[in-house]
Scaffold this motif. Structure first.
Motif, mmCIF file in Angstrom:
data_model
loop_
_atom_site.group_PDB
_atom_site.id
_atom_site.type_symbol
_atom_site.label_atom_id
_atom_site.label_comp_id
_atom_site.label_asym_id
_atom_site.label_seq_id
_atom_site.Cartn_x
_atom_site.Cartn_y
_atom_site.Cartn_z
ATOM 1 N N ALA A 80 0.832 -1.202 0.000
ATOM 2 C CA ALA A 80 0.000 0.000 0.000
ATOM 3 C C ALA A 80 0.869 1.254 0.000
ATOM 4 N N LYS A 81 1.977 1.194 0.745
ATOM 5 C CA LYS A 81 2.894 2.333 0.790
ATOM 6 C C LYS A 81 3.498 2.608 -0.585
ATOM 7 N N VAL A 82 3.850 1.548 -1.311
ATOM 8 C CA VAL A 82 4.420 1.713 -2.652
ATOM 9 C C VAL A 82 3.385 2.340 -3.591
ATOM 10 N N LEU A 83 2.129 1.901 -3.498
ATOM 11 C CA LEU A 83 1.071 2.494 -4.327
ATOM 12 C C LEU A 83 0.894 3.977 -4.025
ATOM 13 N N LEU A 84 0.931 4.334 -2.743
ATOM 14 C CA LEU A 84 0.800 5.738 -2.364
ATOM 15 C C LEU A 84 1.994 6.540 -2.862
ATOM 16 N N TYR A 85 3.177 5.961 -2.763
ATOM 17 C CA TYR A 85 4.381 6.616 -3.293
ATOM 18 C C TYR A 85 4.224 6.912 -4.785
ATOM 19 N N ARG A 86 3.767 5.921 -5.534
ATOM 20 C CA ARG A 86 3.605 6.117 -6.982
ATOM 21 C C ARG A 86 2.570 7.193 -7.282
ATOM 22 N N ALA A 87 1.485 7.213 -6.513
ATOM 23 C CA ALA A 87 0.456 8.243 -6.710
ATOM 24 C C ALA A 87 1.019 9.625 -6.404
ATOM 25 N N THR A 88 1.868 9.709 -5.385
ATOM 26 C CA THR A 88 2.457 10.987 -5.004
ATOM 27 C C THR A 88 3.411 11.497 -6.075
ATOM 28 N N VAL A 89 4.239 10.607 -6.606
ATOM 29 C CA VAL A 89 5.164 11.011 -7.675
ATOM 30 C C VAL A 89 4.389 11.431 -8.925
ATOM 31 N N ALA A 90 3.352 10.669 -9.269
ATOM 32 C CA ALA A 90 2.533 11.012 -10.438
ATOM 33 C C ALA A 90 1.882 12.386 -10.256
ATOM 34 N N ASN A 91 1.385 12.651 -9.054
ATOM 35 C CA ASN A 91 0.791 13.955 -8.756
ATOM 36 C C ASN A 91 1.818 15.073 -8.909
ATOM 37 N N ALA A 92 3.038 14.840 -8.399
ATOM 38 C CA ALA A 92 4.088 15.854 -8.498
ATOM 39 C C ALA A 92 4.433 16.147 -9.951
ATOM 40 N N CYS A 93 4.565 15.091 -10.755
ATOM 41 C CA CYS A 93 4.915 15.278 -12.171
ATOM 42 C C CYS A 93 3.798 15.981 -12.938
ATOM 43 N N TRP A 94 2.573 15.678 -12.606
ATOM 44 C CA TRP A 94 1.429 16.287 -13.299
ATOM 45 C C TRP A 94 1.262 17.752 -12.899
ATOM 46 N N ARG A 95 1.395 18.046 -11.599
ATOM 47 C CA ARG A 95 1.147 19.384 -11.094
ATOM 48 C C ARG A 95 2.268 20.363 -11.394
ATOM 49 N N ALA A 96 3.503 19.884 -11.460
ATOM 50 C CA ALA A 96 4.650 20.785 -11.561
ATOM 51 C C ALA A 96 4.702 21.510 -12.902
ATOM 52 N N ARG A 97 5.069 22.775 -12.840
ATOM 53 C CA ARG A 97 5.362 23.501 -14.074
ATOM 54 C C ARG A 97 6.764 23.163 -14.575
ATOM 55 N N GLN A 98 7.684 22.959 -13.615
ATOM 56 C CA GLN A 98 9.047 22.568 -13.954
ATOM 57 C C GLN A 98 9.475 21.468 -12.982
ATOM 58 N N ILE A 99 10.236 20.502 -13.498
ATOM 59 C CA ILE A 99 10.750 19.401 -12.683
ATOM 60 C C ILE A 99 12.271 19.452 -12.733
ATOM 61 N N ILE A 100 12.874 19.667 -11.576
ATOM 62 C CA ILE A 100 14.331 19.624 -11.468
ATOM 63 C C ILE A 100 14.741 18.192 -11.150
ATOM 64 N N THR A 101 15.740 17.695 -11.859
ATOM 65 C CA THR A 101 16.317 16.416 -11.474
ATOM 66 C C THR A 101 17.822 16.493 -11.616
ATOM 67 N N VAL A 102 18.517 15.527 -11.022
ATOM 68 C CA VAL A 102 19.948 15.708 -10.801
ATOM 69 C C VAL A 102 20.848 15.062 -11.846
ATOM 70 N N SER A 103 20.278 14.285 -12.757
ATOM 71 C CA SER A 103 21.094 13.633 -13.783
ATOM 72 C C SER A 103 20.250 13.309 -15.004
ATOM 73 N N GLN A 104 20.931 13.142 -16.127
ATOM 74 C CA GLN A 104 20.240 12.731 -17.354
ATOM 75 C C GLN A 104 19.633 11.344 -17.176
ATOM 76 N N THR A 105 20.278 10.507 -16.395
ATOM 77 C CA THR A 105 19.770 9.160 -16.150
ATOM 78 C C THR A 105 18.391 9.215 -15.515
ATOM 79 N N VAL A 106 18.223 10.049 -14.496
ATOM 80 C CA VAL A 106 16.920 10.176 -13.843
ATOM 81 C C VAL A 106 15.929 10.879 -14.761
ATOM 82 N N ALA A 107 16.407 11.853 -15.538
ATOM 83 C CA ALA A 107 15.526 12.536 -16.486
ATOM 84 C C ALA A 107 14.908 11.544 -17.467
ATOM 85 N N GLN A 108 15.716 10.621 -17.954
ATOM 86 C CA GLN A 108 15.202 9.596 -18.869
ATOM 87 C C GLN A 108 14.212 8.678 -18.159
#
Length: 369
Positions: free
Chosen positions: A128-156
């Motif tokens: 259940a925690k993993v499902l909530l984590y995924r929902a939270t990340v999806a919400n962050a990606c959808w809501r954000a105007r800009q997403i900062i990440t620390v490497s091209q690997t994570v960007a991909q």
């Protein structure tokens, strides 16, 4: 601009996320001289953060990361005041957060390896925690105007899991801190070093196996592991004892900045055996102190460390052992890596990180207007 930053994870006790904020915040304040910064923080860090500048407003928030309280208290500040930018420096964006959002996503490790070895929770609760984590990340990606990440690997990675986020991503690398060793430590004469957590994806069990192999040739070699004592460190202690390495492995615990600087400087090699990472800052810090790095052969380490590291198969202890022995016996190899390290280190600075972050704020503030 009026900028709100969720700094509740400020402080080195929060490991990589804490260091990110400790290094970033003062540099942002110095760049944005015409801007008003509001920092949400834990009470114990409020006085330290207040000293960052005259235009800094500090709001102490009694809400731990990932708690129900943060779902109410953090959004309340975004409703109470109008901000041009709201920066949440982790994926845990509360669902009701209001305002032009910038989010930093450091990695998607849990997307790749949601292992029950990485938790003390019952399997159903962890699922259940993993499902909530995924929902939270999806919400962050959808809501954000800009997403900062620390490497091209994570960007991909983000683009692969959340294609609609692709055009929002700004790769903003981290940088090593500069602390001069100023004390004398009592540590083994010769040792390899690892720094950070002992979560399963860090793969430190493989390093223990490799140490046992190396000690057949170098009996006095030790392994210093720096990191906060927890369940995973205790499990690693048990593994070390099972392999007869209890006297060869030093579980240092948490280290001060000056202690850590000297540990890097004096180590035979820094060992980074991770199966997955977002950036891998300790390896870069090791290079800064002319400590050779032996790193697992994964894309992000090649991206960050380039030719300044010796790479090994993260599933083969014998491969890691061979790399350590090569470093200890081959002076020319060490010099080659040292020369490459000087070039790599020059690519990273916290000032550059802060500048690109500030530019990202401007993009977020204006892209919806």
């Amino acid at each position: 601009m009026r900028i709100l930053i969720d700094a509740r994870l400020y402080g080195l006790e929060h490991r990589g996320l804490g260091r990110y904020l400790v290094e970033l915040l003062p540099r942002l304040v110095s760049l944005g001289t015409q801007d008003a910064f509001t920092f949400l923080c834990a009470l114990e860090h409020s006085s330290e953060i207040s000293g960052l500048g005259s235009k800094v407003i500090v709001a102490a928030v009694k809400a731990r990361a990932y708690s129900l309280a943060e779902q109410v208290l953090v959004p309340w500040h975004t409703f109470k005041h109008s901000f041009d930018v709201v920066h949440v420096p982790h994926f845990n964006v509360p669902f009701l957060t209001r305002g032009p959002l910038v989010v930093t996503i450091h990695d998607l490790i849990l997307h790749h390896m949601p292992s029950e070895r990485a938790t003390l929770l019952p399997p159903a609760v962890y699922a259940a925690k993993v499902l909530l984590y995924r929902a939270t990340v999806a919400n962050a990606c959808w809501r954000a105007r800009q997403i900062i990440t620390v490497s091209q690997t994570v960007a991909q990675d983000i683009s692969s899991y959340y294609p609609l986020a692709k055009d929002k991503i700004v790769v903003t690398p981290l940088a090593p801190s500069q602390v001069r060793p100023a004390i004398v430590l009592k540590h083994p004469r010769r040792y390899i070093l690892s720094v950070g957590s002992a979560y399963p994806h860090k793969n430190l069990s493989l390093a223990l196996e490799a140490l046992a192999r190396v000690r057949l040739h170098v009996p006095d070699l030790s392994y210093v592991i720096v990191g906060k004592a927890d369940y995973f460190i205790n499990r690693l202690k048990h593994e070390a004892a099972q392999q007869g390495l209890q006297d060869a492995v030093v579980f240092w615990g948490e280290a001060s900045e000056t202690e850590l600087a000297q540990l890097y400087r004096d180590a035979v090699a820094y060992v980074a055996p991770s199966l997955s990472e977002g950036f891998g800052l300790p390896g870069l810090e090791a290079l800064q102190y002319d400590c050779p790095v032996v790193a697992s052969d994964i894309p992000v380490f090649h991206e960050v460390l380039s030719k300044a590291a010796l790479y090994f198969d993260p599933h083969a202890a014998v491969d890691l052992a061979d790399c350590i022995l090569r470093l200890m016996s081959d002076v020319t190899l060490r010099q080659t890596l040292s020369t490459a390290a000087a070039s790599v280190i020059g690519n990273y600075s916290w000032t550059a990180t802060a500048h690109l972050t500030y530019v990202t704020y401007k993009l977020a503030a204006h892209c919806g207007s």
